[in-house]
Design an enzyme around this catalytic site. Structure first.
Site, PDB file in Angstrom:
ATOM      1  N   SER A 138       0.851  -1.184   0.000  1.00 57.41           N
ATOM      2  CA  SER A 138       0.000   0.000   0.000  1.00 57.41           C
ATOM      3  C   SER A 138       0.885   1.232   0.000  1.00 57.41           C
ATOM      4  CB  SER A 138      -0.893   0.012   1.249  1.00 57.41           C
ATOM      5  OG  SER A 138      -1.540   1.268   1.410  1.00 57.41           O
ATOM      6  N   TYR A 151      -2.318  -0.891  10.305  1.00 57.56           N
ATOM      7  CA  TYR A 151      -2.378  -1.231   8.886  1.00 57.56           C
ATOM      8  C   TYR A 151      -1.100  -0.794   8.185  1.00 57.56           C
ATOM      9  CZ  TYR A 151      -4.180  -1.241   4.053  1.00 57.56           C
ATOM     10  OH  TYR A 151      -4.366  -1.458   2.708  1.00 57.56           O
TER      11      TYR A 151
END
Length: 276
Positions: A138, A151
């Site tokens: 990401s 995350y």
């Protein structure tokens, strides 16, 4: 038909990026086994794929499920491509408030699952003479402010794991790369806050509108944008590419907004105003 005669495994393949990638690989000739916790969606995808996609339930927080998915794929003819993609938003609490079990769950879901996918697939790929592994990281792995702390840490771990695995597995002719999506319109945002049903669709429309103004390329990113990049990394077109990542974010990580948005003045532009 870059994947004619090849077999791929996609985790999280029943929706979003995973689904789009499975469909892309099939269009280019692959047979695909998808694993997902959404059994209804997974089975429907398989039933409408003319035999090109198979489905097996898989919770990537369960090591035995990951191993069973990989073993099933190998038993059906082998594994040429593995896309470690399954995931969700994880815990949203800041570091000074997060509970230990929330932290562990997020790391298991997003990082441990990728490590185990590689662990179980690599020996089988090596026995076949090589293969390609792509991991979903990401832009949150590259900067702060893109996602919650747990995350972001997990995705940074995925990125470094990609580098290490590429070095470990090069001798087996296994390439390992990662994809770093930006603002992609999937259900990951609404699911993270518990929005579903018709309200979810409305919220996704709002998110898409926000995404269209959040980066230099003025449209929302789609799962197909990521699938195209994954297909490149998994194909022989990327035969000389390993241990790296592709950022697919519409330019979001280019720099401060004033670097690409003329409506936002830079520091020097603001200082020029004092000269007048």
């Amino acid at each position: 038909m870059r994947f004619a005669g090849k077999r791929a495994v996609v985790t999280g393949g029943a929706s979003g990026i995973g689904h789009a990638t499975a469909q892309r690989l099939v269009r280019e000739g692959a047979e695909v086994l998808i694993g997902d916790i959404d059994e209804a969606a997974g089975r429907e995808i398989a039933e409408t794929s003319n035999g090109r996609i198979r489905f097996q339930p898989c919770n990537v927080c369960d090591a035995s499920d990951i191993e069973a998915l990989i073993v099933a794929a190998d038993a059906a003819g082998g594994i040429d491509v593995l896309f470690n993609n399954a995931g969700a938003g994880g815990a949203r609490a800041p570091i000074d408030q997060i509970a230990p079990d929330e932290w562990d769950f997020t790391q298991n879901l997003l990082l441990r699952s990728v490590a185990l996918g590689i662990r179980y697939a690599a020996p089988l790929m090596a026995a076949r003479g090589g293969g390609a592994i792509v991991n979903t990281a990401s832009i949150a792995a590259l900067q702060t402010g893109a996602a919650p702390t747990a995350y972001s840490v997990a995705k940074a771990g995925v990125l470094h794991l990609t580098h290490l695995a590429a070095a470990d597995l090069a001798r087996h002719k296994i390439r390992v790369n990662a994809i770093c999506p930006g603002f992609i319109t999937t259900n990951i945002f609404t699911s993270a806050v518990g929005i579903d049903g018709a309200t979810r669709d409305q919220a996704n429309q709002v998110i898409g509108g926000i995404a269209a103004t959040a980066q230099p390329i003025q449209r929302a990113g789609s799962p197909d944008d990521i699938a195209a990049a994954v297909a490149y990394l998994a194909s022989d077109d990327a035969a000389f590419v390993t241990g790296t990542h592709i950022v697919v974010d519409g330019g979001m990580t280019l720099g401060p907004r004033h670097s690409w948005d003329p409506a936002v003045p830079s520091l020097f532009a603001m200082l020029e105003a004092y000269k007048k």
